[in-house]
Design an enzyme around this catalytic site. Structure first.
Site, PDB file in Angstrom:
ATOM      1  N   GLU A 104       0.800  -1.233   0.000  1.00 25.77           N
ATOM      2  CA  GLU A 104       0.000   0.000   0.000  1.00 25.77           C
ATOM      3  C   GLU A 104       0.831   1.281   0.000  1.00 25.77           C
ATOM      4  OE1 GLU A 104      -2.813  -0.118   3.192  1.00 25.77           O
ATOM      5  OE2 GLU A 104      -3.937  -1.758   2.314  1.00 25.77           O
ATOM      6  N   GLU A 106      -5.426  -8.576   1.186  1.00 28.16           N
ATOM      7  CA  GLU A 106      -5.942  -8.232   2.521  1.00 28.16           C
ATOM      8  C   GLU A 106      -7.425  -7.916   2.453  1.00 28.16           C
ATOM      9  OE1 GLU A 106      -4.058  -5.041   4.725  1.00 28.16           O
ATOM     10  OE2 GLU A 106      -2.067  -5.829   4.281  1.00 28.16           O
TER      11      GLU A 106
HETATM   12  C1  BGC Z   1      -2.359  -2.565   6.135  1.00 24.55           C
HETATM   13  C2  BGC Z   1      -2.273  -3.365   7.423  1.00 24.55           C
HETATM   14  C3  BGC Z   1      -3.310  -2.836   8.402  1.00 24.55           C
HETATM   15  C4  BGC Z   1      -4.683  -3.066   7.818  1.00 24.55           C
HETATM   16  C5  BGC Z   1      -5.828  -2.594   8.693  1.00 24.55           C
HETATM   17  C6  BGC Z   1      -3.755  -2.220   5.703  1.00 24.55           C
HETATM   18  O1  BGC Z   1      -3.801  -0.867   5.428  1.00 24.55           O
HETATM   19  O2  BGC Z   1      -1.636  -3.170   5.120  1.00 24.55           O
HETATM   20  O3  BGC Z   1      -0.976  -3.297   7.905  1.00 24.55           O
HETATM   21  O4  BGC Z   1      -3.196  -3.385   9.664  1.00 24.55           O
HETATM   22  O5  BGC Z   1      -4.796  -2.424   6.579  1.00 24.55           O
HETATM   23  O6  BGC Z   1      -5.768  -1.233   8.910  1.00 24.55           O
END
Ligand code: BGC
Length: 448
Positions: A165, A354
């Protein structure tokens, strides 16, 4: 557990070094910008830090056992740059290298495919002292780090992601100053962004030049942007600007489309940092794009916000269901993200690297019945599979995250894990969502 066949849909779980490893000054590790930032007063919720976090550095076997027991075939984690190069470049730390060898070997021994992110926000502090991402020399520093990792671990690990990101670490870290290293201002942000955009392509080239058979990707945060009032032309214009900044700033140069300056004029100021040949060097053909989606954003024109002239209308102001991050629960947002990203002709495969949710969890009879998280995951995954059915080449889905952990500026308050961590005793307890995900993967694999 047998290793996943190459062409199967990749179900996995993601973590990041600073959020779980702890052992911040153990075995020769150098400080990262997060060590420094989190140990300053009033930067992090309740002045918490990642010094110990989940103590994963010492407990990685127990954590990989959990992944194996939950039947999750793919594990995405990141390498702490300053654990390998304590000063960012130069002398290497053998103990750090041995740690990652042990971690990778233990995954492989348990039939779990390791996926490595090279940079998940924890720049060596020594490099920040030289300007960090605002200094163009980061291209040279990053090359040294990436080449070393690929030469060292590339025979064991097939899937690599260059950056995590970039918009978040440049935006929060170099524009708003709310993440490490806490710098502010447009100039810092644009310099850091251009160098990160170059590094994402450069990283891909380095990996392929060392081992052409590796699968290379990089990850992007992505949130569909909608106007707060679709009837208001100023909100519509603000939406376009926000979309250029939030969703297009890093992927478009990677695809050879340049920066999205037409929809957000202020971005033309990035040209100050662009040198001859950069346009071509920003481009690289990734094997896959990592898409990270949690929610959508509603945007409104606002003359009071300097530079941007727009603001996000938070979920708490909209009477919608929300998570502990104050993010709206909106499953169609992941479908829409996939459809939008899938439209770029240069994007071959997308992996959801994610997705997940922070809700407050509580024990009842020794169990954690996190029904909201189960529903969230179920509904978002349904939308992913719908997009797949509708023709988007999505090849995998990774839950954020394995363990409750250090959630950056929010400290330990928002819990995203499939597994609860009692930070006093470091005891792990699998939540209902962990069991649910495990069962879901088992059933899905049977159908594939
Ligand atoms: C990031 C993580 C973070 C997650 C939740 C993403 O922006 O890659 O490191 O914990 O979102 O905020």
């Amino acid at each position: 557990m047998n290793r996943d066949p190459e062409n199967s849909f990749k179900w996995g779980v993601s973590t990041a070094a600073y959020q779980i490893e702890g052992a911040h000054d153990i075995d020769g590790k150098g400080p990262s910008i997060w060590d420094t930032f989190a140990n300053k007063k009033r930067k992090i919720h309740r002045n918490q830090n990642g010094n110990i976090a989940c103590d994963h550095y010492n407990r990685y076997q127990e954590d990989i056992d959990l992944i194996r027991d939950l039947n999750i075939p793919n594990y995405r984690f990141s390498i702490s740059w300053s654990r390998i190069f304590p000063e960012g470049v130069g002398p290497i730390n053998m103990k750090g290298i041995h740690y990652y060898h042990r971690l990778i070997d233990y995954c492989l021994k348990n039939g779990i495919e390791p996926w490595i992110t090279l940079y998940h926000w924890d720049l060596p502090d020594a490099l920040e002292k030289k300007g960090g991402w605002t200094n163009r020399d980061i291209l040279i520093w990053f090359e040294e780090f990436v080449s070393f990792c690929i030469k060292t671990f590339g025979d064991k690990v097939k899937h690599w992601m260059v950056l995590n990101e970039p918009l978040v670490f440049t935006g929060a870290g170099y524009f708003l100053g709310v993440h490490a290293p806490g710098k502010k201002g447009l100039s810092n942000f644009l310099a850091a962004s251009h160098h990160a955009a170059l590094c994402q392509a450069h990283g891909g080239r380095i990996i392929k030049s060392i081992k052409s058979d590796l699968k290379v990707g990089t990850t992007f945060s992505y949130s569909p942007i909608e106007p707060f009032n679709p009837e208001n032309s100023k909100d519509l214009k603000a939406t376009k600007k926000a979309n250029a900044l939030v969703n297009r700033l890093f992927i478009e140069p990677l695809l050879g489309l340049g920066y999205p300056v037409n929809d957000f004029k202020i971005l033309t100021r990035i040209e100050k940092f662009v040198k001859a040949n950069d346009e071509k060097d920003l481009k690289f053909e990734m094997d896959f794009i990592g898409l990270q989606n949690y929610t959508r954003e509603l945007v409104k024109y606002s003359p009071f916000v300097p530079i941007l002239n727009l603001k996000v209308v938070k979920a708490s102001k909209r009477k919608v269901e929300k998570t502990l991050m104050n993010w709206e629960v909106h499953p169609p947002s992941i479908y829409q993200s996939l459809m939008e990203l899938g439209k770029y002709s240069g994007v071959s495969e997308i992996i959801i690297t994610e997705n997940g949710a922070a809700f407050s969890d509580s024990f009842s009879n020794g169990k954690i019945k996190d029904e909201k998280r189960v529903i969230y995951l179920k509904e978002y995954i349904e939308q992913v599979l719908k997009a797949k059915n509708d023709g988007v080449n999505v090849g995998g889905y990774f839950v954020w995250t394995l363990l409750d952990n250090f959630e950056w500026a929010e400290g330990y308050h928002p819990t995203f894990g499939l597994v609860n961590v009692d930070f006093e005793s470091q005891k792990r307890t699998i939540k209902d969502s962990g069991y649910w995900y495990s069962e879901f993967i088992r059933n899905h694999a049977r159908k594939e």
